[in-house]
Write a protein that holds these residues in place. Sequence first.
Motif, PDB file in Angstrom:
ATOM      1  N   ALA A 260       8.166  -7.277-100.560  1.00  0.00           N
ATOM      2  CA  ALA A 260       8.123  -8.119-101.757  1.00  0.00           C
ATOM      3  C   ALA A 260       8.980  -7.608-102.900  1.00  0.00           C
ATOM      4  O   ALA A 260       9.036  -8.239-103.951  1.00  0.00           O
ATOM      5  CB  ALA A 260       6.675  -8.259-102.222  1.00  0.00           C
ATOM      6  N   GLY A 261       9.594  -6.460-102.756  1.00  0.00           N
ATOM      7  CA  GLY A 261      10.470  -5.948-103.806  1.00  0.00           C
ATOM      8  C   GLY A 261       9.757  -4.992-104.739  1.00  0.00           C
ATOM      9  O   GLY A 261       8.546  -4.761-104.647  1.00  0.00           O
ATOM     10  N   PRO A 262      10.504  -4.439-105.679  1.00  0.00           N
ATOM     11  CA  PRO A 262       9.952  -3.427-106.583  1.00  0.00           C
ATOM     12  C   PRO A 262       8.887  -3.955-107.546  1.00  0.00           C
ATOM     13  O   PRO A 262       8.195  -3.161-108.181  1.00  0.00           O
ATOM     14  CB  PRO A 262      11.159  -2.903-107.349  1.00  0.00           C
ATOM     15  CG  PRO A 262      12.304  -3.787-107.028  1.00  0.00           C
ATOM     16  CD  PRO A 262      11.930  -4.630-105.859  1.00  0.00           C
ATOM     17  N   ALA A 263       8.733  -5.239-107.654  1.00  0.00           N
ATOM     18  CA  ALA A 263       7.706  -5.792-108.552  1.00  0.00           C
ATOM     19  C   ALA A 263       6.301  -5.398-108.097  1.00  0.00           C
ATOM     20  O   ALA A 263       5.372  -5.357-108.916  1.00  0.00           O
ATOM     21  CB  ALA A 263       7.835  -7.308-108.625  1.00  0.00           C
ATOM     22  N   THR A 264       6.135  -5.093-106.808  1.00  0.00           N
ATOM     23  CA  THR A 264       4.808  -4.704-106.319  1.00  0.00           C
ATOM     24  C   THR A 264       4.362  -3.358-106.880  1.00  0.00           C
ATOM     25  O   THR A 264       3.169  -3.053-106.881  1.00  0.00           O
ATOM     26  CB  THR A 264       4.790  -4.628-104.779  1.00  0.00           C
ATOM     27  OG1 THR A 264       5.752  -3.676-104.356  1.00  0.00           O
ATOM     28  CG2 THR A 264       5.073  -5.976-104.164  1.00  0.00           C
ATOM     29  N   LEU A 265       5.307  -2.560-107.387  1.00  0.00           N
ATOM     30  CA  LEU A 265       4.946  -1.275-107.976  1.00  0.00           C
ATOM     31  C   LEU A 265       4.144  -1.440-109.271  1.00  0.00           C
ATOM     32  O   LEU A 265       3.533  -0.494-109.754  1.00  0.00           O
ATOM     33  CB  LEU A 265       6.198  -0.435-108.238  1.00  0.00           C
ATOM     34  CG  LEU A 265       6.941   0.038-106.983  1.00  0.00           C
ATOM     35  CD1 LEU A 265       8.226   0.743-107.376  1.00  0.00           C
ATOM     36  CD2 LEU A 265       6.061   0.957-106.162  1.00  0.00           C
ATOM     37  N   LEU A 266       4.138  -2.647-109.813  1.00  0.00           N
ATOM     38  CA  LEU A 266       3.348  -2.905-111.020  1.00  0.00           C
ATOM     39  C   LEU A 266       1.844  -2.829-110.746  1.00  0.00           C
ATOM     40  O   LEU A 266       1.044  -2.705-111.671  1.00  0.00           O
ATOM     41  CB  LEU A 266       3.710  -4.270-111.609  1.00  0.00           C
ATOM     42  CG  LEU A 266       5.142  -4.383-112.137  1.00  0.00           C
ATOM     43  CD1 LEU A 266       5.438  -5.817-112.558  1.00  0.00           C
ATOM     44  CD2 LEU A 266       5.355  -3.431-113.294  1.00  0.00           C
ATOM     45  N   ALA A 267       1.444  -2.890-109.481  1.00  0.00           N
ATOM     46  CA  ALA A 267       0.029  -2.773-109.137  1.00  0.00           C
ATOM     47  C   ALA A 267      -0.446  -1.321-109.161  1.00  0.00           C
ATOM     48  O   ALA A 267      -1.639  -1.061-109.299  1.00  0.00           O
ATOM     49  CB  ALA A 267      -0.233  -3.374-107.762  1.00  0.00           C
ATOM     50  N   ALA A 268       0.463  -0.371-109.022  1.00  0.00           N
ATOM     51  CA  ALA A 268       0.086   1.049-108.991  1.00  0.00           C
ATOM     52  C   ALA A 268      -0.615   1.521-110.266  1.00  0.00           C
ATOM     53  O   ALA A 268      -1.601   2.260-110.168  1.00  0.00           O
ATOM     54  CB  ALA A 268       1.298   1.911-108.684  1.00  0.00           C
ATOM     55  N   PRO A 269      -0.172   1.130-111.462  1.00  0.00           N
ATOM     56  CA  PRO A 269      -0.895   1.587-112.659  1.00  0.00           C
ATOM     57  C   PRO A 269      -2.334   1.078-112.732  1.00  0.00           C
ATOM     58  O   PRO A 269      -3.166   1.686-113.405  1.00  0.00           O
ATOM     59  CB  PRO A 269      -0.066   1.037-113.821  1.00  0.00           C
ATOM     60  CG  PRO A 269       1.301   0.877-113.270  1.00  0.00           C
ATOM     61  CD  PRO A 269       1.096   0.497-111.829  1.00  0.00           C
ATOM     62  N   LEU A 270      -2.641  -0.008-112.038  1.00  0.00           N
ATOM     63  CA  LEU A 270      -4.023  -0.493-112.022  1.00  0.00           C
ATOM     64  C   LEU A 270      -4.947   0.505-111.338  1.00  0.00           C
ATOM     65  O   LEU A 270      -6.153   0.529-111.603  1.00  0.00           O
ATOM     66  CB  LEU A 270      -4.094  -1.855-111.337  1.00  0.00           C
ATOM     67  CG  LEU A 270      -3.353  -2.996-112.036  1.00  0.00           C
ATOM     68  CD1 LEU A 270      -3.433  -4.267-111.206  1.00  0.00           C
ATOM     69  CD2 LEU A 270      -3.927  -3.225-113.421  1.00  0.00           C
ATOM     70  N   ALA A 271      -4.381   1.323-110.453  1.00  0.00           N
ATOM     71  CA  ALA A 271      -5.183   2.352-109.790  1.00  0.00           C
ATOM     72  C   ALA A 271      -5.716   3.359-110.795  1.00  0.00           C
ATOM     73  O   ALA A 271      -6.791   3.928-110.598  1.00  0.00           O
ATOM     74  CB  ALA A 271      -4.358   3.046-108.724  1.00  0.00           C
ATOM     75  N   LEU A 272      -4.990   3.582-111.878  1.00  0.00           N
ATOM     76  CA  LEU A 272      -5.447   4.524-112.896  1.00  0.00           C
ATOM     77  C   LEU A 272      -6.760   4.075-113.527  1.00  0.00           C
ATOM     78  O   LEU A 272      -7.576   4.897-113.927  1.00  0.00           O
ATOM     79  CB  LEU A 272      -4.381   4.711-113.968  1.00  0.00           C
ATOM     80  CG  LEU A 272      -3.054   5.298-113.480  1.00  0.00           C
ATOM     81  CD1 LEU A 272      -2.060   5.357-114.629  1.00  0.00           C
ATOM     82  CD2 LEU A 272      -3.265   6.655-112.867  1.00  0.00           C
ATOM     83  N   ILE A 273      -6.971   2.779-113.602  1.00  0.00           N
ATOM     84  CA  ILE A 273      -8.233   2.254-114.126  1.00  0.00           C
ATOM     85  C   ILE A 273      -9.352   2.561-113.146  1.00  0.00           C
ATOM     86  O   ILE A 273     -10.437   2.991-113.536  1.00  0.00           O
ATOM     87  CB  ILE A 273      -8.119   0.741-114.400  1.00  0.00           C
ATOM     88  CG1 ILE A 273      -7.088   0.494-115.494  1.00  0.00           C
ATOM     89  CG2 ILE A 273      -9.477   0.156-114.789  1.00  0.00           C
ATOM     90  CD1 ILE A 273      -6.715  -0.955-115.680  1.00  0.00           C
ATOM     91  N   ALA A 274      -9.102   2.343-111.855  1.00  0.00           N
ATOM     92  CA  ALA A 274     -10.123   2.620-110.848  1.00  0.00           C
ATOM     93  C   ALA A 274     -10.434   4.114-110.762  1.00  0.00           C
ATOM     94  O   ALA A 274     -11.579   4.505-110.559  1.00  0.00           O
ATOM     95  CB  ALA A 274      -9.664   2.104-109.485  1.00  0.00           C
ATOM     96  N   PHE A 275      -9.413   4.944-110.936  1.00  0.00           N
ATOM     97  CA  PHE A 275      -9.596   6.394-110.854  1.00  0.00           C
ATOM     98  C   PHE A 275     -10.150   7.001-112.138  1.00  0.00           C
ATOM     99  O   PHE A 275     -10.527   8.160-112.154  1.00  0.00           O
ATOM    100  CB  PHE A 275      -8.268   7.090-110.551  1.00  0.00           C
ATOM    101  CG  PHE A 275      -7.780   6.930-109.151  1.00  0.00           C
ATOM    102  CD1 PHE A 275      -8.641   6.962-108.074  1.00  0.00           C
ATOM    103  CD2 PHE A 275      -6.435   6.757-108.904  1.00  0.00           C
ATOM    104  CE1 PHE A 275      -8.180   6.839-106.788  1.00  0.00           C
ATOM    105  CE2 PHE A 275      -5.957   6.630-107.620  1.00  0.00           C
ATOM    106  CZ  PHE A 275      -6.835   6.669-106.556  1.00  0.00           C
ATOM    107  N   ARG A 276     -10.184   6.247-113.227  1.00  0.00           N
ATOM    108  CA  ARG A 276     -10.523   6.758-114.556  1.00  0.00           C
ATOM    109  C   ARG A 276      -9.573   7.887-114.938  1.00  0.00           C
ATOM    110  O   ARG A 276      -9.970   8.921-115.459  1.00  0.00           O
ATOM    111  CB  ARG A 276     -11.966   7.255-114.621  1.00  0.00           C
ATOM    112  CG  ARG A 276     -12.992   6.187-114.536  1.00  0.00           C
ATOM    113  CD  ARG A 276     -14.361   6.770-114.759  1.00  0.00           C
ATOM    114  NE  ARG A 276     -15.378   5.775-114.434  1.00  0.00           N
ATOM    115  CZ  ARG A 276     -16.624   6.054-114.177  1.00  0.00           C
ATOM    116  NH1 ARG A 276     -17.031   7.309-114.214  1.00  0.00           N
ATOM    117  NH2 ARG A 276     -17.479   5.116-113.898  1.00  0.00           N
ATOM    118  N   GLY A 277      -8.336   7.696-114.639  1.00  0.00           N
ATOM    119  CA  GLY A 277      -7.312   8.691-114.945  1.00  0.00           C
ATOM    120  C   GLY A 277      -6.362   8.829-113.786  1.00  0.00           C
ATOM    121  O   GLY A 277      -5.588   7.931-113.506  1.00  0.00           O
ATOM    122  N   CYS A 278      -6.455   9.909-113.077  1.00  0.00           N
ATOM    123  CA  CYS A 278      -5.560  10.188-111.960  1.00  0.00           C
ATOM    124  C   CYS A 278      -6.390  10.466-110.704  1.00  0.00           C
ATOM    125  O   CYS A 278      -7.611  10.575-110.790  1.00  0.00           O
ATOM    126  CB  CYS A 278      -4.685  11.392-112.304  1.00  0.00           C
ATOM    127  SG  CYS A 278      -5.648  12.876-112.602  1.00  0.00           S
TER     128      CYS A 278
END
Length: 123
Positions: free
Chosen positions: A53-71
């Motif tokens: 799907a291209g590099p736009a899918t990398l925008l989902a990675a920062p949402l993981a920070l919410i699930a992790f409560r950080g890193c």
Amino acid sequence: MNVANAVKPSQGAKAQDAAPEMNFASKSVSRHLARGAIGFGLIIGSVALVPVAGPATLLAAPLALIAFRGCPTCWMVGLAQTISLGRLESQCVDGVCTLTKAHTAAEARDESTADINVPAASR
């Protein structure tokens, strides 16, 4: 020695006691594992979908920070805290901190009733 940067021992102890404790624990282990699955799924999915799907899918990675409560490391610390929640307690005396087993409610009741039977003069 710079006087402005000098810290008196009493001030340092107060500042250390006033520091907030970092808590990454969840209410249950299953909730914590679910948050981890969501976080790792978002990271792995966003990287794996780049060729499709291209590099736009990398925008989902920062949402993981919410699930992790950080890193991811914060998530791992939280997992250890969640597992030990209620089993261990930290006791700090004169700047030395130790981990000990937490007193359960039954042990606390036994200790409080034991004091009742002791004469007041010997307490």
